[in-house]
Design a protein around this motif. Sequence first.
Motif, short mmCIF file in Angstrom:
data_model
loop_
_atom_site.label_atom_id
_atom_site.label_comp_id
_atom_site.label_asym_id
_atom_site.label_seq_id
_atom_site.Cartn_x
_atom_site.Cartn_y
_atom_site.Cartn_z
N LYS A 6 2.45 1.67 -3.41
CA LYS A 6 1.47 2.11 -4.40
C LYS A 6 1.23 3.62 -4.27
CE LYS A 6 -2.97 1.19 -3.99
NZ LYS A 6 -4.25 0.46 -3.94
N ARG A 7 1.12 4.09 -3.03
CA ARG A 7 0.91 5.53 -2.82
C ARG A 7 2.17 6.32 -3.12
NH1 ARG A 7 -2.55 5.22 2.74
NH2 ARG A 7 -4.43 4.36 1.82
N THR A 12 0.83 -1.21 0.00
CA THR A 12 0.00 0.00 0.00
C THR A 12 0.87 1.25 0.00
OG1 THR A 12 -1.73 -1.16 1.21
CG2 THR A 12 -1.83 1.24 1.23
N ARG A 28 -2.56 9.46 5.21
CA ARG A 28 -3.84 10.11 4.95
C ARG A 28 -4.53 10.46 6.26
NH1 ARG A 28 -6.37 6.66 -0.03
NH2 ARG A 28 -4.88 7.36 -1.58
N GLU A 41 2.63 10.30 -2.90
CA GLU A 41 1.87 10.53 -1.67
C GLU A 41 2.58 9.81 -0.53
OE1 GLU A 41 -2.44 9.40 0.14
OE2 GLU A 41 -2.31 9.66 -2.01
#
Length: 85
Positions: A47-48, A44, A57, A53
């Motif tokens: 991927k971000r 994850t 979040r 990013e």
Amino acid sequence: MNMCKYIRLTPLDRQELWKLYQTRCWKVPQLAECFRVSRPTICTVLKRARLKELIPRDSTNQRFKRIQYGLKRLAKVEQSSSRNT
């Protein structure tokens, strides 16, 4: 930046993880063992990171911040209170 107290990877950890992955010497299982998180978490983060990013979040649900949600909730409360009286 408002981070949850249970966060496992800080922004600096995420940057380090991305740098190590970019060298192509480190694989996902090795990164998971090094940073002490699960492999899906590493996937994850990677991927971000591809989307630039690298910060966590915000965990707040956007629905609860909107005025429409508040007004609908208020209408439901008023209806239930008028039925009870």
